[in-house]
Design a protein around this motif. Structure first.
Motif, short mmCIF file in Angstrom:
data_model
loop_
_atom_site.label_atom_id
_atom_site.label_comp_id
_atom_site.label_asym_id
_atom_site.label_seq_id
_atom_site.Cartn_x
_atom_site.Cartn_y
_atom_site.Cartn_z
N LEU A 286 0.46 -1.25 0.05
CA LEU A 286 -0.01 0.27 0.50
C LEU A 286 1.09 1.58 0.25
O LEU A 286 1.64 1.61 0.78
N VAL A 287 0.53 2.17 -0.80
CA VAL A 287 1.00 2.86 -0.81
C VAL A 287 1.02 4.74 -1.22
O VAL A 287 0.25 4.52 -1.54
N PHE A 288 0.58 6.39 0.13
CA PHE A 288 0.09 7.10 0.18
C PHE A 288 0.55 8.01 -0.03
O PHE A 288 2.04 7.79 0.15
N MET A 289 0.44 8.82 -0.72
CA MET A 289 0.77 10.48 -0.98
C MET A 289 -0.06 11.76 -0.43
O MET A 289 -0.19 12.07 -0.70
N PRO A 290 1.26 11.86 1.21
CA PRO A 290 0.13 12.84 2.22
C PRO A 290 0.43 14.16 1.23
O PRO A 290 -0.48 14.57 2.08
N TRP A 291 1.69 13.75 0.37
CA TRP A 291 1.57 16.16 -0.05
C TRP A 291 2.14 15.75 -1.76
O TRP A 291 3.02 14.96 -1.65
N ALA A 292 1.59 16.27 -2.19
CA ALA A 292 1.78 16.39 -3.57
C ALA A 292 1.21 17.89 -4.17
O ALA A 292 -0.17 17.56 -4.85
N PRO A 293 1.60 18.54 -4.37
CA PRO A 293 1.21 20.00 -4.44
C PRO A 293 0.53 20.10 -6.23
O PRO A 293 0.30 21.04 -6.56
N CYS A 294 1.16 19.05 -6.98
CA CYS A 294 0.89 19.56 -8.42
C CYS A 294 0.49 17.69 -8.72
O CYS A 294 1.39 16.94 -7.99
N ILE B 221 4.36 7.62 1.50
CA ILE B 221 4.53 6.44 2.50
C ILE B 221 4.29 5.38 2.08
O ILE B 221 3.22 5.33 1.86
N GLY B 222 5.07 4.88 2.34
CA GLY B 222 4.07 3.04 2.26
C GLY B 222 4.40 1.81 3.01
O GLY B 222 5.72 1.69 4.06
N ILE B 223 3.26 0.68 3.01
CA ILE B 223 4.42 -0.41 3.73
C ILE B 223 3.53 -1.64 3.03
O ILE B 223 2.55 -1.70 2.27
N SER B 224 4.41 -2.39 2.73
CA SER B 224 4.10 -4.30 2.04
C SER B 224 4.77 -5.10 2.93
O SER B 224 4.94 -4.67 4.79
N GLY B 225 4.08 -6.12 2.93
CA GLY B 225 3.80 -7.40 3.41
C GLY B 225 3.40 -8.98 2.46
O GLY B 225 3.11 -8.81 1.74
N SER B 226 4.47 -9.61 3.55
CA SER B 226 4.61 -10.95 2.56
C SER B 226 4.38 -12.55 4.09
O SER B 226 5.06 -12.35 4.65
N TYR B 227 3.55 -13.03 3.44
CA TYR B 227 3.65 -14.15 4.25
C TYR B 227 4.13 -15.30 3.35
O TYR B 227 3.44 -15.77 2.48
N GLN B 228 5.17 -16.25 3.66
CA GLN B 228 5.77 -17.24 3.03
C GLN B 228 5.29 -18.41 3.84
O GLN B 228 6.03 -19.01 4.74
N PHE B 229 4.95 -19.94 3.42
CA PHE B 229 4.43 -20.79 3.66
C PHE B 229 4.78 -22.11 2.94
O PHE B 229 5.26 -21.71 1.43
N ASP B 230 4.85 -22.87 3.56
CA ASP B 230 5.04 -24.89 3.11
C ASP B 230 6.31 -24.54 2.11
O ASP B 230 6.28 -24.70 1.22
N SER B 231 7.35 -23.98 3.05
CA SER B 231 9.02 -24.17 2.21
C SER B 231 9.58 -24.59 3.04
O SER B 231 10.06 -25.84 4.45
N PRO B 232 9.50 -26.46 2.75
CA PRO B 232 10.34 -27.44 3.24
C PRO B 232 11.02 -27.92 4.22
O PRO B 232 11.92 -28.49 3.93
N ASN B 233 11.84 -26.72 3.37
CA ASN B 233 13.65 -26.68 3.10
C ASN B 233 14.58 -25.41 3.58
O ASN B 233 15.25 -24.55 3.86
N GLY B 234 13.73 -24.65 4.61
CA GLY B 234 13.63 -23.51 5.11
C GLY B 234 13.78 -22.50 4.93
O GLY B 234 13.48 -22.49 3.42
N PHE B 235 14.41 -21.69 5.11
CA PHE B 235 14.33 -19.85 4.88
C PHE B 235 16.64 -19.70 5.11
O PHE B 235 16.16 -20.41 5.78
N ARG B 236 16.51 -18.51 4.51
CA ARG B 236 17.94 -18.61 4.28
C ARG B 236 17.85 -16.65 3.90
O ARG B 236 17.18 -16.66 2.68
N TYR B 237 18.80 -15.77 4.43
CA TYR B 237 19.13 -14.48 4.32
C TYR B 237 20.50 -14.68 4.42
O TYR B 237 20.93 -14.57 5.24
N ARG B 238 20.55 -13.52 3.45
CA ARG B 238 22.24 -13.11 3.05
C ARG B 238 22.30 -11.63 2.40
O ARG B 238 21.55 -11.24 1.36
#
Length: 307
Positions: A129-137, A146-163
């Protein structure tokens, strides 16, 4: 290749020939302009292989990001292209945007290669979701979003890795959680960008919350929180401003006021100065923490050439 047909159909076919293997990038069909039929809330529908709706920097094309590499946090956490179906729409003169979809991780098994464990079979439900509280033209060079993102990740039989690498793609990775024993995880991202003509500030924060099965890998219980973010500032000399595409709420191509011309009283094109601070914190599953500083200068000879 990309195009549109008969008002309501758009498509894109993008292939990457780098390296020894040819890979799909964007490869989709989109039904758009459906709000003309069923009202302003009715979304565009995209089916195929394309980026999940998560993170301003990840969704901005690599042709138009301000540094040569994306930040550590975005590399570590943000999902990218996968196979799925997505719904997205922009309303109120481009001041409000929403996108949501379902994706399945793209199979990475190839002849003679093992499938990467952290890309095997997982499914994602991702939205932004993204919103512009100020955009004069209606121009694209003065706004605050400003914005917010979200993700639900599931059914991963081999796990997760972050690098992540230190924002230099040829360098070794400096943080790596290794295989985390988890079948599901959640991502939350916050973003903002303020643009005033030739000045821009951009920032994001992302948290990953894998549900760990093995307590020995987590110092504070089953649900670990890994997080990171960045803040960057930019100034443009001789350019028309930091172009922004409101239909997708991402940054677009920067164009000089005058293209580079070394003959007579020619032009030097446009110059951009930028600085970024990034941080990653993996301390809840490992000893890893990192800070990274990047300074860059971009020279835009014309709208299609950057040094």
């Amino acid at each position: 290749m990309s195009g549109s047909m008969y008002d309501y159909v758009a498509w894109k076919a993008q292939l990457d020939f780098a390296g020894s293997d040819t890979e799909f990038k964007d490869m989709y069909i989109r039904l758009h302009n459906l709000d003309k039929c069923w009202g302003c809330w009715f979304p565009d529908i995209t089916i195929g292989h394309f980026k999940e709706y998560f993170s301003l920097e990840e969704l901005t094309s690599s042709k138009y990001i301000n540094f040569m590499e994306r930040s550590m946090a975005v590399e570590a956490f943000a999902p990218s292209r996968n196979i799925g179906i997505g719904l997205q729409q922009t309303m109120w003169g481009g001041r409000f945007y929403y996108g949501i979809g379902w994706w399945a991780n793209t199979p990475s098994e190839q002849e003679g290669k093992e499938i990467e464990f952290y890309r095997d079979e997982a499914q994602h439900i991702t939205g932004r979701l993204v919103f512009m509280p100020w955009a004069p033209c209606d121009c694209e060079t003065r706004f605050w979003q400003i914005g917010i993102s979200g993700s639900y990740q599931f059914d991963s039989p081999n796990g997760f890795r972050y690098r992540s690498r230190p924002e230099i793609h040829l360098a070794d990775r400096i943080l790596d959680t290794g295989a985390l024993d988890a079948t599901e995880a959640s991502l939350v991202g916050l973003e903002t960008a303020f643009v005033y003509d030739r000045f821009k500030v951009q920032a994001e924060w992302i948290a990953a919350m894998p549900v760990l099965q093995n307590e020995d890998k987590n110092l504070f219980g089953d649900d670990a929180i890994l997080n990171g973010g960045y803040v960057s500032a930019h100034y443009l000399l001789g350019g028309k401003g930091f172009a922004y595409k409101r239909s997708y709420q991402t940054f677009d191509k920067i164009s000089p006021c005058s293209n580079f011309d070394c003959s007579g009283c020619g032009s030097w094109g446009a110059w951009e100065l930028g600085v970024r601070w990034s941080r990653l914190d993996f301390s809840e599953v490992s000893d890893g923490e990192a800070d990274n500083f990047t300074v860059g200068i971009n020279w835009y000879l014309n709208p299609n050439t950057r040094i």
